[in-house]
Design a protein around this motif. Sequence first.
Motif, PDB file in Angstrom:
ATOM      1  N   THR A 149       0.843  -1.203   0.000  1.00 24.54           N
ATOM      2  CA  THR A 149       0.000   0.000   0.000  1.00 24.54           C
ATOM      3  C   THR A 149       0.876   1.250   0.000  1.00 24.54           C
ATOM      4  OG1 THR A 149      -0.091  -0.039   2.416  1.00 24.54           O
ATOM      5  CG2 THR A 149      -1.851  -1.186   1.225  1.00 24.54           C
ATOM      6  N   PRO A 150       0.369   2.354  -0.420  1.00 25.58           N
ATOM      7  CA  PRO A 150       1.162   3.591  -0.399  1.00 25.58           C
ATOM      8  C   PRO A 150       1.461   4.039   1.024  1.00 25.58           C
ATOM      9  CG  PRO A 150      -1.095   4.087  -0.970  1.00 25.58           C
ATOM     10  CD  PRO A 150      -0.985   2.589  -0.968  1.00 25.58           C
ATOM     11  N   SER A 151       2.467   4.834   1.144  1.00 25.11           N
ATOM     12  CA  SER A 151       2.867   5.289   2.478  1.00 25.11           C
ATOM     13  C   SER A 151       1.803   6.153   3.137  1.00 25.11           C
ATOM     14  CB  SER A 151       4.176   6.089   2.395  1.00 25.11           C
ATOM     15  OG  SER A 151       4.007   7.211   1.533  1.00 25.11           O
ATOM     16  N   GLY A 152       0.924   6.793   2.336  1.00 29.08           N
ATOM     17  CA  GLY A 152      -0.117   7.623   2.913  1.00 29.08           C
ATOM     18  C   GLY A 152      -1.363   6.859   3.284  1.00 29.08           C
ATOM     19  N   GLY A 153      -1.375   5.557   3.081  1.00 29.40           N
ATOM     20  CA  GLY A 153      -2.537   4.768   3.425  1.00 29.40           C
ATOM     21  C   GLY A 153      -3.470   4.614   2.236  1.00 29.40           C
ATOM     22  N   GLY A 154      -4.527   3.901   2.472  1.00 29.52           N
ATOM     23  CA  GLY A 154      -5.456   3.633   1.388  1.00 29.52           C
ATOM     24  C   GLY A 154      -6.606   4.591   1.312  1.00 29.52           C
ATOM     25  N   SER A 155      -6.622   5.618   2.122  1.00 32.40           N
ATOM     26  CA  SER A 155      -7.718   6.603   2.090  1.00 32.40           C
ATOM     27  C   SER A 155      -7.137   7.997   2.200  1.00 32.40           C
ATOM     28  CB  SER A 155      -8.716   6.340   3.224  1.00 32.40           C
ATOM     29  OG  SER A 155      -8.092   6.475   4.477  1.00 32.40           O
ATOM     30  N   ILE A 156      -7.931   9.008   1.869  1.00 30.00           N
ATOM     31  CA  ILE A 156      -7.478  10.389   1.903  1.00 30.00           C
ATOM     32  C   ILE A 156      -8.554  11.258   2.542  1.00 30.00           C
ATOM     33  CG2 ILE A 156      -8.329  10.796  -0.477  1.00 30.00           C
ATOM     34  CD1 ILE A 156      -6.072  12.835  -0.779  1.00 30.00           C
ATOM     35  N   ASP A 157      -8.126  12.097   3.461  1.00 32.81           N
ATOM     36  CA  ASP A 157      -9.034  13.034   4.133  1.00 32.81           C
ATOM     37  C   ASP A 157      -8.399  14.411   4.038  1.00 32.81           C
ATOM     38  OD1 ASP A 157     -10.847  14.410   5.643  1.00 32.81           O
ATOM     39  OD2 ASP A 157     -10.618  13.164   7.437  1.00 32.81           O
ATOM     40  N   ARG A 158      -8.994  15.266   3.215  1.00 32.11           N
ATOM     41  CA  ARG A 158      -8.398  16.566   2.960  1.00 32.11           C
ATOM     42  C   ARG A 158      -8.438  17.473   4.204  1.00 32.11           C
ATOM     43  NH1 ARG A 158      -7.461  17.267  -2.377  1.00 32.11           N
ATOM     44  NH2 ARG A 158      -8.499  15.815  -3.808  1.00 32.11           N
ATOM     45  N   LYS A 176      -7.575  16.567   7.136  1.00 34.18           N
ATOM     46  CA  LYS A 176      -6.519  16.162   8.068  1.00 34.18           C
ATOM     47  C   LYS A 176      -5.200  16.034   7.316  1.00 34.18           C
ATOM     48  CE  LYS A 176      -9.673  13.589  11.066  1.00 34.18           C
ATOM     49  NZ  LYS A 176      -9.970  12.276  11.687  1.00 34.18           N
ATOM     50  N   PRO A 177      -4.133  16.289   8.012  1.00 36.11           N
ATOM     51  CA  PRO A 177      -2.828  16.097   7.352  1.00 36.11           C
ATOM     52  C   PRO A 177      -2.603  14.628   7.026  1.00 36.11           C
ATOM     53  CG  PRO A 177      -2.547  16.510   9.693  1.00 36.11           C
ATOM     54  CD  PRO A 177      -4.004  16.731   9.417  1.00 36.11           C
ATOM     55  N   VAL A 178      -1.854  14.397   5.961  1.00 39.99           N
ATOM     56  CA  VAL A 178      -1.577  13.010   5.529  1.00 39.99           C
ATOM     57  C   VAL A 178      -0.588  12.385   6.495  1.00 39.99           C
ATOM     58  CG1 VAL A 178      -0.686  11.578   3.672  1.00 39.99           C
ATOM     59  CG2 VAL A 178      -2.020  13.634   3.143  1.00 39.99           C
ATOM     60  N   ALA A 179      -0.984  11.286   7.031  1.00 41.76           N
ATOM     61  CA  ALA A 179      -0.099  10.560   7.953  1.00 41.76           C
ATOM     62  C   ALA A 179       0.780   9.605   7.164  1.00 41.76           C
ATOM     63  CB  ALA A 179      -0.947   9.786   8.964  1.00 41.76           C
ATOM     64  N   GLN A 180       2.074   9.681   7.467  1.00 35.36           N
ATOM     65  CA  GLN A 180       3.013   8.792   6.789  1.00 35.36           C
ATOM     66  C   GLN A 180       3.137   7.491   7.577  1.00 35.36           C
ATOM     67  OE1 GLN A 180       4.556   9.426   3.904  1.00 35.36           O
ATOM     68  NE2 GLN A 180       3.520  11.386   3.699  1.00 35.36           N
ATOM     69  N   THR A 181       2.872   6.402   6.907  1.00 33.83           N
ATOM     70  CA  THR A 181       2.993   5.075   7.526  1.00 33.83           C
ATOM     71  C   THR A 181       3.952   4.209   6.708  1.00 33.83           C
ATOM     72  OG1 THR A 181       1.077   4.275   6.280  1.00 33.83           O
ATOM     73  CG2 THR A 181       0.667   5.184   8.462  1.00 33.83           C
ATOM     74  N   LEU A 232     -11.810   1.685 -11.084  1.00 36.84           N
ATOM     75  CA  LEU A 232     -12.556   1.854  -9.838  1.00 36.84           C
ATOM     76  C   LEU A 232     -12.475   3.292  -9.321  1.00 36.84           C
ATOM     77  CD1 LEU A 232     -11.503  -1.462  -8.057  1.00 36.84           C
ATOM     78  CD2 LEU A 232     -13.679  -0.951  -9.188  1.00 36.84           C
ATOM     79  N   LYS A 233     -11.827   4.176 -10.086  1.00 35.86           N
ATOM     80  CA  LYS A 233     -11.716   5.603  -9.744  1.00 35.86           C
ATOM     81  C   LYS A 233     -11.047   5.825  -8.384  1.00 35.86           C
ATOM     82  CE  LYS A 233     -15.739   6.821 -12.525  1.00 35.86           C
ATOM     83  NZ  LYS A 233     -14.885   7.232 -13.667  1.00 35.86           N
ATOM     84  N   ALA A 234     -10.026   5.039  -8.118  1.00 39.48           N
ATOM     85  CA  ALA A 234      -9.244   5.259  -6.895  1.00 39.48           C
ATOM     86  C   ALA A 234      -8.299   6.436  -7.100  1.00 39.48           C
ATOM     87  CB  ALA A 234      -8.457   3.997  -6.556  1.00 39.48           C
ATOM     88  N   HIS A 235      -8.038   7.150  -6.030  1.00 42.12           N
ATOM     89  CA  HIS A 235      -7.130   8.302  -6.124  1.00 42.12           C
ATOM     90  C   HIS A 235      -5.710   7.788  -6.328  1.00 42.12           C
ATOM     91  CE1 HIS A 235      -5.088  12.037  -5.124  1.00 42.12           C
ATOM     92  NE2 HIS A 235      -6.266  12.655  -5.299  1.00 42.12           N
ATOM     93  N   PRO A 236      -4.942   8.453  -7.192  1.00 44.14           N
ATOM     94  CA  PRO A 236      -3.570   7.988  -7.442  1.00 44.14           C
ATOM     95  C   PRO A 236      -2.712   7.899  -6.198  1.00 44.14           C
ATOM     96  CG  PRO A 236      -4.222   9.565  -9.106  1.00 44.14           C
ATOM     97  CD  PRO A 236      -5.324   9.563  -8.073  1.00 44.14           C
ATOM     98  N   ILE A 237      -3.002   8.728  -5.166  1.00 40.21           N
ATOM     99  CA  ILE A 237      -2.194   8.651  -3.946  1.00 40.21           C
ATOM    100  C   ILE A 237      -2.409   7.324  -3.233  1.00 40.21           C
ATOM    101  CG2 ILE A 237      -1.792   9.747  -1.701  1.00 40.21           C
ATOM    102  CD1 ILE A 237      -2.561  12.380  -2.908  1.00 40.21           C
ATOM    103  N   THR A 238      -3.572   6.741  -3.443  1.00 40.26           N
ATOM    104  CA  THR A 238      -3.902   5.495  -2.737  1.00 40.26           C
ATOM    105  C   THR A 238      -3.622   4.244  -3.579  1.00 40.26           C
ATOM    106  OG1 THR A 238      -6.197   5.521  -3.533  1.00 40.26           O
ATOM    107  CG2 THR A 238      -5.710   6.687  -1.459  1.00 40.26           C
TER     108      THR A 238
END
Length: 290
Positions: free
Chosen positions: A49-58, A60-65, A160-166
Amino acid sequence: MEFWKAILGLARNKFIGVPVAVLAAALALAGYLALPERYVASASMVLVTPSGGGSIDRTKPVAQTNPLLQFSDDLRTTASILILAMNSPDVFKSVGVTEDGSTDLTIDDGRSNPTLLGVGTTGPFIYVQVESGTPAGATKVLAATQERLRQELDDRQNELKAHPITFVQLDDVVRLGPEADASTKLQGAVGGALFGLVAGFGVAYAFVRGRLRLPARLRPAPEDPPAETPKTTETPETPHENHENGVPQKVGSPNGRAPDREAGPVEDGTGSKDGDAVDVVSGADGRDPD
């Protein structure tokens, strides 16, 4: 049990065991040389999975995992989807694998690889193996397959129209270059040797059993011992008459008499006996009477 005893007896016979062993060795060499050499290239890949996780919440700041800490059953499901999508004739043709070609392609979750068999159930692995007749062919098909896997993963996430960050990524764990695989040639050698042994002893056994079952009139006649010369028996000489001095005599009688006549004086009709000195016709002095 008697069959194996017969085979063991045939093997101990130098006129059968040695030719069969030579035949098996020749067929083993022929099988080893007849089969082409194969080359194997493989790659083990894992979904992360990407380092920012599989979801995005504008808001909140992006948490790096750490992506290596985010393995879950969801990724295993995604790996299974990719494996099913890649195992189709159209995909195989697109990467250079045809049904009648000399290249074999395997795409699974690692169950065909003994190294990944134990860990394949705990992680979202995708295992790719290419077997070809040339090293260049194996390398080319492997690279094309890995590129098609990444493209298939991106296409499905876009659909599936997933965001590229995820977006889920497909990374290489280990990649092995083309190496010569002698297992195919060894199988040909073992198969040729077994065929030579079975065929050789089978023909010898059938020939021996066939001779034992031949009718008596068709069996080769045993050599007769040399005939003994019959002993000759002396046969008594056949007596025949021999006229000597006008008197009939029989051969084989020392005194001129027949062998069956008894010796001794014999009276004639005049009263004289055979052997008397007096002649019945002439006188005592030998002169004729007046």
